[in-house]
Design a protein around this motif. Sequence first.
Motif, short mmCIF file in Angstrom:
data_model
loop_
_atom_site.label_atom_id
_atom_site.label_comp_id
_atom_site.label_asym_id
_atom_site.label_seq_id
_atom_site.Cartn_x
_atom_site.Cartn_y
_atom_site.Cartn_z
N VAL A 131 0.84 -1.20 0.00
CA VAL A 131 0.00 0.00 0.00
C VAL A 131 0.88 1.25 0.00
O VAL A 131 1.81 1.35 0.80
N LEU A 132 0.57 2.18 -0.91
CA LEU A 132 1.18 3.50 -0.90
C LEU A 132 0.07 4.53 -0.77
O LEU A 132 -0.86 4.57 -1.57
N GLY A 133 0.17 5.39 0.24
CA GLY A 133 -0.80 6.45 0.44
C GLY A 133 -0.12 7.79 0.55
O GLY A 133 0.89 7.93 1.25
N LEU A 142 -2.61 3.86 6.85
CA LEU A 142 -2.30 3.52 8.24
C LEU A 142 -3.49 2.82 8.90
O LEU A 142 -3.33 1.79 9.56
N LEU A 143 -4.69 3.39 8.71
CA LEU A 143 -5.87 2.79 9.33
C LEU A 143 -6.21 1.43 8.74
O LEU A 143 -6.62 0.51 9.45
N LEU A 144 -6.02 1.27 7.44
CA LEU A 144 -6.24 -0.03 6.81
C LEU A 144 -5.33 -1.08 7.43
O LEU A 144 -5.75 -2.21 7.72
N THR A 145 -4.07 -0.70 7.65
CA THR A 145 -3.10 -1.63 8.22
C THR A 145 -3.41 -1.94 9.67
O THR A 145 -3.26 -3.09 10.12
N ILE A 146 -3.84 -0.94 10.43
CA ILE A 146 -4.18 -1.14 11.83
C ILE A 146 -5.44 -2.00 11.97
O ILE A 146 -5.48 -2.93 12.80
N LEU A 155 3.86 -1.16 3.75
CA LEU A 155 3.14 0.11 3.75
C LEU A 155 4.11 1.26 3.55
O LEU A 155 5.16 1.31 4.19
N ALA A 156 3.76 2.19 2.67
CA ALA A 156 4.52 3.43 2.49
C ALA A 156 3.56 4.59 2.56
O ALA A 156 2.51 4.59 1.89
N VAL A 157 3.87 5.60 3.39
CA VAL A 157 3.00 6.76 3.54
C VAL A 157 3.82 8.03 3.33
O VAL A 157 4.95 8.13 3.78
N ASP A 215 -1.33 3.26 18.64
CA ASP A 215 -1.87 2.33 17.66
C ASP A 215 -0.84 1.95 16.61
O ASP A 215 -0.92 0.87 16.01
N LEU A 216 0.14 2.83 16.38
CA LEU A 216 1.15 2.53 15.38
C LEU A 216 2.03 1.36 15.81
O LEU A 216 2.63 0.69 14.96
N ALA A 217 2.11 1.11 17.10
CA ALA A 217 2.90 -0.03 17.59
C ALA A 217 2.30 -1.36 17.15
O ALA A 217 3.00 -2.39 17.16
#
Length: 292
Positions: A131-133, A142-146, A155-157, A215-217
Motif C-alpha cells: 500500500v502506498l498512500g 495507516l488505518l487499513l493496516t491497523i 506500507l509506504a505513507v 496504535d502505530l505499535a
Amino acid sequence: MHTRLSLGRIVAITGLIALVGCGAAHATTLSADISYGSNPAAGNTFVFDGTHFYYEIYGEGAPLLLLHGNGDSIGSLKRQIGDFASHHRVIAMDSRGQGRSELGTAALTYEQMAEDANALLDHLRLGQVKVLGWSDGGIIGLLLTIRHPEKVGMLAVMGANLQPDAAYPWAVDGAVRLRDRLTAQLATAKNPKPLLLQLKLLDLVENQPHIPLSDLATIKVPTLVMAADRDVIRDEHTLSMFHAIPKSQLAIFPGATHMIPAQDPARFNRTVLDFFDNPFAMPDTKDLGWFD
C-alpha cells in the motif's frame, strides 16, 4: 491537487491534507497518453454498502494499492502509476466522494474510507497487498493496516498525520480562512451540493484524524514513513510516527514540499520502489561496534 485552485489543491497542500459494473477489473497496456482516472480500458466499479466506487488496474505482478490525497482522484497519481506498473499490478482507487466514487450516506471519515479500501480488496479477492498512500491516502493506509493487518504486506505513507494539529500553524489558519470563504459562498449558491461536499472534505482537514500514537505499535509490517523537509506536517510529528512503528524506515526528501510525488516523481518513485522491491532492513549505527 496539482493544478487546480480549488479545495482539492488547498487541502492537498494542507495535507491533513459512468456505467456500473461489478465484475473484476482487468490490467491494460500502458502508454504515454493514458488518461489515468478516466480510462475505460482499465476502469471498473464495485458496490460497497450501497455506494459505488471507481478504480483502475494497470500492470502485472504483486498487487500494489495506491491511495490519493484529499479532494483528488486517481489522476493525481498519474506520475506514479506508469512507473509502478512496470513492477507491480497497480490498483488505484477514487476515495469516497472524490473522483468518480460516490459519497454515499455514510459519514465521511478516515475510518470509513479505510473500510472502503478494504472492501475493494475483498471485491478483487486479493490477499496481502503493498500500500502506498499520499497525504490523506497515507492516513487511510495507516488505518487499513491497523484495522485489517492481514491485508497489508508493506506500507509506504507520504505526508500523513495522526491528528489535525500535526500541521504547521500556517496550514491550520489557511483551513479556517477557506472554511469562511466556502461558508460565505454557500449562503448565495444556487447549487449548494458541490460546496457542501467541499466542506465535508475540509472537515477531514480541520477535525480529523484521531489516531493514537500507540496504535502505530500494532503495525508489524515493514513501513516507509516519508515527508518533505518543507512539508505541511511538522517534522517532529513525522519523526514520532517513524519511531512508533516497530519495523520502519524514514525518508525525508531534501529541498522538497508535500507535493514531491507530482513535483519530483523520479526521486519519489525511486525511493518507494527501492523500499518495496528490496529486502527490508533496519541497520543501526550502534551495531557497528565502534566502542567495543
